[in-house]
Motif scaffolding. Structure first.
Motif, PDB file in Angstrom:
ATOM      1  N   PHE A 163       0.825  -1.206   0.000  1.00  0.00           N
ATOM      2  CA  PHE A 163       0.000   0.000   0.000  1.00  0.00           C
ATOM      3  C   PHE A 163       0.861   1.260   0.000  1.00  0.00           C
ATOM      4  O   PHE A 163       0.559   2.248  -0.691  1.00  0.00           O
ATOM      5  CB  PHE A 163      -0.928   0.009   1.214  1.00  0.00           C
ATOM      6  N   ILE A 164       1.927   1.262   0.789  1.00  0.00           N
ATOM      7  CA  ILE A 164       2.812   2.433   0.808  1.00  0.00           C
ATOM      8  C   ILE A 164       3.417   2.663  -0.576  1.00  0.00           C
ATOM      9  O   ILE A 164       3.477   3.793  -1.075  1.00  0.00           O
ATOM     10  CB  ILE A 164       3.924   2.255   1.863  1.00  0.00           C
TER      11      ILE A 164
ATOM     12  N   THR B 162       2.181   1.691  -3.430  1.00  0.00           N
ATOM     13  CA  THR B 162       1.100   2.139  -4.315  1.00  0.00           C
ATOM     14  C   THR B 162       0.858   3.636  -4.164  1.00  0.00           C
ATOM     15  O   THR B 162       0.682   4.362  -5.153  1.00  0.00           O
ATOM     16  CB  THR B 162      -0.189   1.354  -4.010  1.00  0.00           C
ATOM     17  N   LYS B 163       0.862   4.101  -2.924  1.00  0.00           N
ATOM     18  CA  LYS B 163       0.642   5.523  -2.665  1.00  0.00           C
ATOM     19  C   LYS B 163       1.765   6.372  -3.237  1.00  0.00           C
ATOM     20  O   LYS B 163       1.537   7.458  -3.787  1.00  0.00           O
ATOM     21  CB  LYS B 163       0.522   5.751  -1.154  1.00  0.00           C
TER      22      LYS B 163
ATOM     23  N   SER C   3       2.035   5.158  -7.817  1.00  0.00           N
ATOM     24  CA  SER C   3       0.986   4.953  -8.826  1.00  0.00           C
ATOM     25  C   SER C   3       0.974   6.036  -9.896  1.00  0.00           C
ATOM     26  O   SER C   3       0.873   5.743 -11.096  1.00  0.00           O
ATOM     27  CB  SER C   3      -0.385   4.864  -8.153  1.00  0.00           C
TER      28      SER C   3
ATOM     29  N   THR D 274      -5.335   8.739  -5.995  1.00  0.00           N
ATOM     30  CA  THR D 274      -5.547   8.875  -4.551  1.00  0.00           C
ATOM     31  C   THR D 274      -6.845   8.199  -4.150  1.00  0.00           C
ATOM     32  O   THR D 274      -6.915   7.477  -3.147  1.00  0.00           O
ATOM     33  CB  THR D 274      -5.574  10.360  -4.149  1.00  0.00           C
TER      34      THR D 274
ATOM     35  N   TYR E 145      -6.360   4.402  -4.435  1.00  0.00           N
ATOM     36  CA  TYR E 145      -5.597   3.899  -3.287  1.00  0.00           C
ATOM     37  C   TYR E 145      -6.500   3.748  -2.063  1.00  0.00           C
ATOM     38  O   TYR E 145      -6.483   2.716  -1.375  1.00  0.00           O
ATOM     39  CB  TYR E 145      -4.436   4.853  -2.978  1.00  0.00           C
ATOM     40  N   ASN E 146      -7.298   4.762  -1.760  1.00  0.00           N
ATOM     41  CA  ASN E 146      -8.202   4.694  -0.608  1.00  0.00           C
ATOM     42  C   ASN E 146      -9.213   3.567  -0.763  1.00  0.00           C
ATOM     43  O   ASN E 146      -9.584   2.906   0.220  1.00  0.00           O
ATOM     44  CB  ASN E 146      -8.919   6.022  -0.420  1.00  0.00           C
TER      45      ASN E 146
END
Length: 737
Positions: free
Chosen positions: A142-143, A145-146, A149, A363, A366-367
């Motif tokens: 996830f980190i 990806t943030k 991306s 963003t 990702y969320n």
């Protein structure tokens, strides 16, 4: 003619002069940097990059393996070494390596349920399913990806188009072949390359199961040949001394280091400069020591800096770093899910904020991925894009469903209730709805059997719900004026139902109703004359809880509140008519890295005729200096103040800290209106105790031993005792003794 001869002579002299002078090398230098694996030791690569940046030595190309692929990949995407250092230093690595959704993202009781037992195993159709990796990497992914991306999208998923062209090395578990990844999602390439076999689960890319490239090649120098660099620097983070770490990542990482020694020698032969930070004082699992490892890399790079400058003297650097041009956002043509077998698409779409027909927003995406993971239904959540005509795109959300069946086992011992064993078996995600059913058996005190249904969504609304049927038998000790009088049992059989709602990040409330039948079993030596022997108790309940504690059992900071209200009435077929209120709070304030203070209170009050099964039982663990059940009352006010001081870490492991505990507590068991009356006797109406103890973690849960003394400041006619309280294991019981 003589003039011609003179001119020729001058030209010859000039040529001889030129031949006698060194010719400046005007060729441009293209520097390739190869970063090795090494687990947490790879943070030293950041120190190397910091020094090269500071000295204005640009990197033209990067290859990385394992941790080197993570550091190198983020750097190649355009982040500076100082930015990556800040991320590494501020990261909560214990949370990043956790499979649990972030605290507050779930219905709070469900989050607590996930930490209740020490051992959990998943099953499909009652057949145990072993995980492909002990430690998950979803939060690390996830980190990435943030961070990456937008950059992946703007560079058209081509690693040669990154600010620094890049290669990641992995190994295909199915074919056994080494894979050099040069295109696609940079996040997925890094995630594949850092997947140490047996520790982290493989990453599936295009149906290939990819793991750490260090299995075959610890130092990826030869992959730089794609770029034709004319100067190669290698940063190697391997230990010379034996690995002393006992964590699985230490053992396996060291084994990988030993496997690649022959290839390592060959790869070193391709290099102009070799930088080998001294990582001997560290373990492969020392992620929390990122800053120290970065410093080790800086020291090593500075030691070879004169040699680098000497070899590059008089040469110019080829400027290969590219600027990233923002790519126009695509319109989302379709959103699809891959990997679903049980979960319902209609339930999952409720978690998404991206919409078909709108512009792609990373963003938002990702969320959405985080929300899907926080449902607890999936072990891995990712995405990829499929591009269509006229700048449109299909968003493919890749989901790896868990084995939804589960077994859980807990063990707890204390010197009041002795051993308690807890077992659960259940099935989650029933009919793809996210609900779970569980059967519970607890043997000890209490003996308890429970069948429950819980869920975190109700018709796609963010309401949690629960249904429980239970039978338990609890042994209590009865004291008269703090003197033992006998033992008695309370058997209860009944059920409860409730609906709750998540409030903010760390809180929830629920409304419910409970109904149960009670049977009191008393010895002939004494009688609780005022107690109905077989009453029914029924009525509504309300519960509120807020918790920002960082751990359920051994918190180091945070705040907790609990409020519960119970009401019964004869009109509801209850044999009792009462109100019961309970409020508690605990706060932990760190003063230094090793010292913290804590304080809290418990307030319990009843109105009218409280049933014995609803009385407050105070003593032992929650009232230091006194025995369990020493106070069985309809009202109580308890205040506590304590301090914890970390002495050292057992086995040199940060997850096994040993604390010295100091506790002071005072309580009264009168109603508030009685306390404010005149003529109050502080000695008769208040009890207090002091405690000194130790606490730490263990493989089966927290361990605590506390020496408590009570009523030491009371006159001589009041009894004074020293009590010892010992506990080991997690508090998994649903019904508190």
């Amino acid at each position: 003619m003589s003039i011609v001869k003179k001119v020729i002579g001058i030209l010859l002299i000039f040529c001889v002069f030129l031949i006698g002078q060194p010719i400046a090398d005007t060729s441009q230098v293209r520097i390739g940097l190869a970063l090795s694996g090494g687990g947490a030791l790879g943070f030293a690569h950041l120190g190397v990059l910091k020094v090269l940046e500071r000295e204005g030595i640009p990197i033209s190309y990067i290859t990385g393996c394992s941790m080197g692929s993570l550091i190198g990949g983020i750097y190649a995407a355009g982040y500076k070494a100082a930015q990556i250092e800040s991320i590494a230093a501020n990261a909560d690595w214990s949370s990043l390596f956790s499979s649990n959704p972030s605290f507050g993202s779930q219905y709070l009781p469900e989050h607590q349920q996930s930490q209740r037992y020490v051992f959990q195993l998943r099953h499909r159709n009652l057949i145990p399913v072993l995980p492909t990796g002990i430690i998950p990497l979803q939060n690390v992914e996830f980190i990435l990806t943030k961070l990456l991306s937008n950059i992946e999208y703007d560079t058209y998923y081509d690693f040669d188009s990154l600010p620094v062209p890049y290669r990641a090395v992995a190994v295909d578990l199915i074919s056994g072949n080494k894979v050099c990844i040069k295109s696609g999602r940079l996040t997925q390439a890094i995630r594949a390359s850092i997947a140490i076999p047996g520790v982290f689960a493989p990453k599936v890319i295009d149906k290939a199961e990819l793991v750490d490239g260090g299995v075959q090649q610890f130092l990826p120098v030869s992959q730089l040949f794609d770029f034709k660099p004319n100067f190669i620097i290698a940063s190697i983070t391997s230990k010379r001394n034996p690995e002393t770490g006992v964590a699985l990542i230490d053992v396996i990482s060291r084994s990988i280091d030993l496997i690649g020694t022959e290839d390592m020698t060959r790869q070193k032969g391709f290099c102009n400069i070799i930088i080998e930070p001294n990582v001997d004082p560290f373990k492969h699992s020392d992620f929390a020591r990122a800053l120290d490892l970065i410093k080790a890399g800086e020291i090593a790079a500075e030691s070879v800096l004169p040699e680098i400058k000497n070899q590059l003297a008089g040469k110019t650097y080829e400027q290969t770093n590219k600027e990233i041009k923002t790519r126009p956002a695509s319109i989302i043509r379709a959103i699809r899910f891959e990997g679903l077998k049980t979960s319902r698409k209609s339930v999952l779409r409720h978690e998404l904020r991206i919409r078909e027909g709108e512009l792609l927003n990373f963003t938002q995406l990702y969320n959405d991925l985080v929300r899907l993971f926080n449902t607890g239904l999936f072990s891995d959540v990712d995405y990829h894009l499929e591009f269509g005509p006229t700048d449109s795109v299909d968003v493919i959300i890749e989901l790896q469903e868990q084995a939804y069946g589960f077994y859980s086992l807990g063990l707890r011992y204390d010197n009041y209730d002795n051993f308690v064993v807890g077992m659960e078996i259940g099935q989650g995600n029933l009919w793809g709805s996210g609900a779970s059913v569980r059967g519970v058996i607890h043997l000890g005190n209490p003996n308890e059997y429970r069948l429950g249904l819980t869920g975190t969504k109700l018709f796609n609304l963010p309401f949690g719900y629960g249904l429980d049927a239970f039978w338990n038998s609890i042994k209590h000790v009865y004291y008269r004026n703090q003197y033992w009088s006998g033992n008695y049992n309370i058997d209860t059989r009944g059920g409860m139902a409730g609906v709750g709602y998540i409030l903010g990040r760390n809180a929830y409330f629920n409304f419910g109703i409970q109904a149960y039948h009670t049977i009191y079993q008393q010895p002939s030596s004494f009688s609780l004359d005022s107690v109905l022997q077989r009453p029914w108790i029924a009525g509504p309940t309300f519960n509120y809880e807020y918790s920002s504690l960082d751990d359920l059992f051994m918190p180091t900071h945070g705040l907790m509140y609990q409020l519960s209200i119970t009401y019964t009435n004869h009109k509801l077929k209850s044999d009792y008519n009462f109100w019961k209120f309970y409020l508690s709070s605990k706060r932990i304030i760190p003063l230094t890295k090793s010292v913290s203070v804590n304080y809290g209170y418990e307030f319990g009050m009843s109105l009218k005729d409280l049933a014995l099964s609803e009385y407050f039982h105070t003593g032992g663990e929650n009232f230091i200096g006194f025995r369990a059940d020493e106070f069985t009352t309809a009202n109580k006010i308890l205040l506590r103040l304590g301090a914890d001081c970390k002495l050292f870490e057992l086995y040199n492991r940060s997850d096994y800290p040993l604390y010295l505990q100091l506790i002071a507590n005072i309580a009264t068991f009168n109603r508030i209106d009685k306390l404010i009356e005149t003529g109050h006797d502080i000695y008769q109406d208040y009890s207090w105790g002091l405690g000194l103890g130790l606490k730490t973690n263990s493989p089966i849960g927290p361990f605590q031993i506390m020496f408590g003394v009570n009523n030491i400041f009371k006159p001589a006619q009041y009894q004074k005792r020293i009590n010892i309280f010992v506990i080991i294991g997690r508090g998994f019981r649903y019904t508190k003794v």
